[in-house]
Design a protein around this motif. Structure first.
Motif, short mmCIF file in Angstrom:
data_model
loop_
_atom_site.label_atom_id
_atom_site.label_comp_id
_atom_site.label_asym_id
_atom_site.label_seq_id
_atom_site.Cartn_x
_atom_site.Cartn_y
_atom_site.Cartn_z
N UNK A 116 -9.62 11.04 -42.49
CA UNK A 116 -8.78 11.96 -43.25
C UNK A 116 -8.25 13.12 -42.43
N UNK A 117 -8.58 13.13 -41.15
CA UNK A 117 -8.13 14.22 -40.30
C UNK A 117 -7.05 13.76 -39.33
N UNK A 118 -6.02 14.56 -39.18
CA UNK A 118 -5.10 14.34 -38.06
C UNK A 118 -5.73 14.96 -36.81
N UNK A 119 -5.20 14.63 -35.66
CA UNK A 119 -5.75 15.10 -34.39
C UNK A 119 -4.66 15.72 -33.53
N UNK A 120 -5.10 16.58 -32.66
CA UNK A 120 -4.19 17.11 -31.64
C UNK A 120 -4.96 17.28 -30.34
N UNK A 121 -4.22 17.35 -29.25
CA UNK A 121 -4.81 17.54 -27.94
C UNK A 121 -3.76 18.10 -27.01
N UNK A 122 -4.21 18.57 -25.88
CA UNK A 122 -3.28 19.03 -24.86
C UNK A 122 -3.64 18.34 -23.55
N UNK A 123 -2.63 18.07 -22.76
CA UNK A 123 -2.86 17.48 -21.44
C UNK A 123 -2.13 18.33 -20.39
N UNK A 124 -2.72 18.41 -19.22
CA UNK A 124 -2.11 19.10 -18.08
C UNK A 124 -1.45 18.09 -17.15
N UNK A 125 -1.91 16.85 -17.21
CA UNK A 125 -1.45 15.79 -16.32
C UNK A 125 -0.51 14.87 -17.09
N UNK A 126 0.77 14.95 -16.77
CA UNK A 126 1.77 14.13 -17.48
C UNK A 126 1.48 12.64 -17.36
N UNK A 127 0.72 12.24 -16.35
CA UNK A 127 0.36 10.84 -16.17
C UNK A 127 -0.51 10.29 -17.29
N UNK A 128 -1.13 11.16 -18.06
CA UNK A 128 -1.97 10.72 -19.18
C UNK A 128 -1.16 10.41 -20.45
N UNK A 129 0.10 10.78 -20.46
CA UNK A 129 0.93 10.61 -21.65
C UNK A 129 0.93 9.16 -22.15
N UNK A 130 1.09 8.22 -21.25
CA UNK A 130 1.16 6.80 -21.64
C UNK A 130 -0.09 6.38 -22.41
N UNK A 131 -1.27 6.82 -21.94
CA UNK A 131 -2.53 6.48 -22.60
C UNK A 131 -2.55 7.01 -24.04
N UNK A 132 -2.17 8.25 -24.22
CA UNK A 132 -2.22 8.83 -25.57
C UNK A 132 -1.12 8.27 -26.47
N UNK A 133 0.04 8.00 -25.91
CA UNK A 133 1.11 7.40 -26.71
C UNK A 133 0.69 6.03 -27.25
N UNK A 134 0.05 5.21 -26.41
CA UNK A 134 -0.37 3.87 -26.87
C UNK A 134 -1.49 3.96 -27.91
N UNK A 135 -2.15 5.12 -28.01
CA UNK A 135 -3.21 5.32 -28.99
C UNK A 135 -2.74 6.10 -30.22
N UNK A 136 -1.43 6.10 -30.45
CA UNK A 136 -0.89 6.64 -31.69
C UNK A 136 -0.50 8.10 -31.69
N UNK A 137 -0.60 8.76 -30.56
CA UNK A 137 -0.19 10.16 -30.48
C UNK A 137 1.30 10.24 -30.19
N UNK A 138 1.90 11.34 -30.60
CA UNK A 138 3.30 11.62 -30.28
C UNK A 138 3.38 12.99 -29.62
#
Length: 162
Positions: A116-138
Motif C-alpha cells: 500500500x506504499x509508494x516508494x521513492x529514492x535518489x541516485x547519484x550515479x546515472x548508471x543506476x537509472x536502467x536498474x530502477x526503471x526496469x523495476x517500475x520506478x520513473x
C-alpha cells in the motif's frame, strides 16, 4: 541420469536488530555513513538483508521518515513522507553475487511487504537509472545542490499500478 541439485534460493530477512552484519560488507564510505548515523536512522528504518545459503550477500534500507539521509532536499523528502512514500536507500549486493537479479528480488520483496506504499529514492550515479526503471520506478526530477546532483525516482503503490 544424475539429478540436478536444487538452485539455492535467496531469502529476504529483517536484520534491523543486527545492522553490523550488513555494514561490514559495504564500501568504506557507505559503512562510515551508516555507522555514524545509525542511532538517528534506526528509529525510522528497517534493514532487510539478502541471505543465500546462510550467507548475507546484500541488502538495503527502507526509511519511513525524513532523516539526515534526505537532508539535501528537505521539502522533497517532506512531501513524499507526508504522502505515504517509503524511501529506499543503500541497496547493496556483494560484487561476486551481482548479475543474478538479486537486487530485483530485494525490491520485489520490499514491494510485496509494503503493497500500500509508494516508494521513492535518489541516485547519484546515472548508471543506476536502467536498474530502477526496469523495476517500475520513473524519473521524477533532477536535483542540483551544493553537494552535487541526484535524480529522484518514484514507484507507485501496488494499488495505484493496477
Amino acid at each position: 541420469m544424475a539429478e540436478e541439485s536444487p538452485k539455492p534460493i535467496a531469502e529476504i530477512i529483517d536484520i534491523s536488530d543486527a545492522p553490523e552484519l550488513f555494514f561490514e560488507m559495504l564500501p568504506d564510505d557507505w559503512k562510515l555513513e551508516l555507522e555514524s548515523n545509525w542511532e538517528e536512522f534506526r528509529l525510522s528504518v528497517k534493514l532487510y538483508g539478502i541471505k543465500l545459503n546462510e550467507e548475507l550477500i546484500g541488502g538495503g534500507l527502507v526509511f519511513s521518515a525524513h532523516t539526515s539521509e534526505t537532508d539535501s532536499y528537505p521539502p522533497i523528502a517532506e512531501y513524499y513522507f507526508d504522502n505515504g512514500y517509503l524511501y529506499i536507500g543503500y541497496l547493496w549486493i556483494a560484487e561476486n553475487f551481482r548479475g543474478r537479479n538479486l537486487g530485483d528480488l530485494w525490491l520485489k520483496s520490499i514491494f510485496e511487504m509494503y503493497p500500500n506504499n509508494p516508494f521513492w529514492l535518489s541516485i547519484e550515479d546515472a548508471g543506476l537509472a536502467k536498474f530502477y526503471l526496469k523495476n517500475g520506478f520513473t524519473l521524477e526530477r533532477e536535483v542540483i545542490f551544493s553537494g552535487g546532483r541526484d535524480w529522484i525516482y518514484v514507484r507507485k503503490s501496488a494499488s495505484e499500478l493496477i
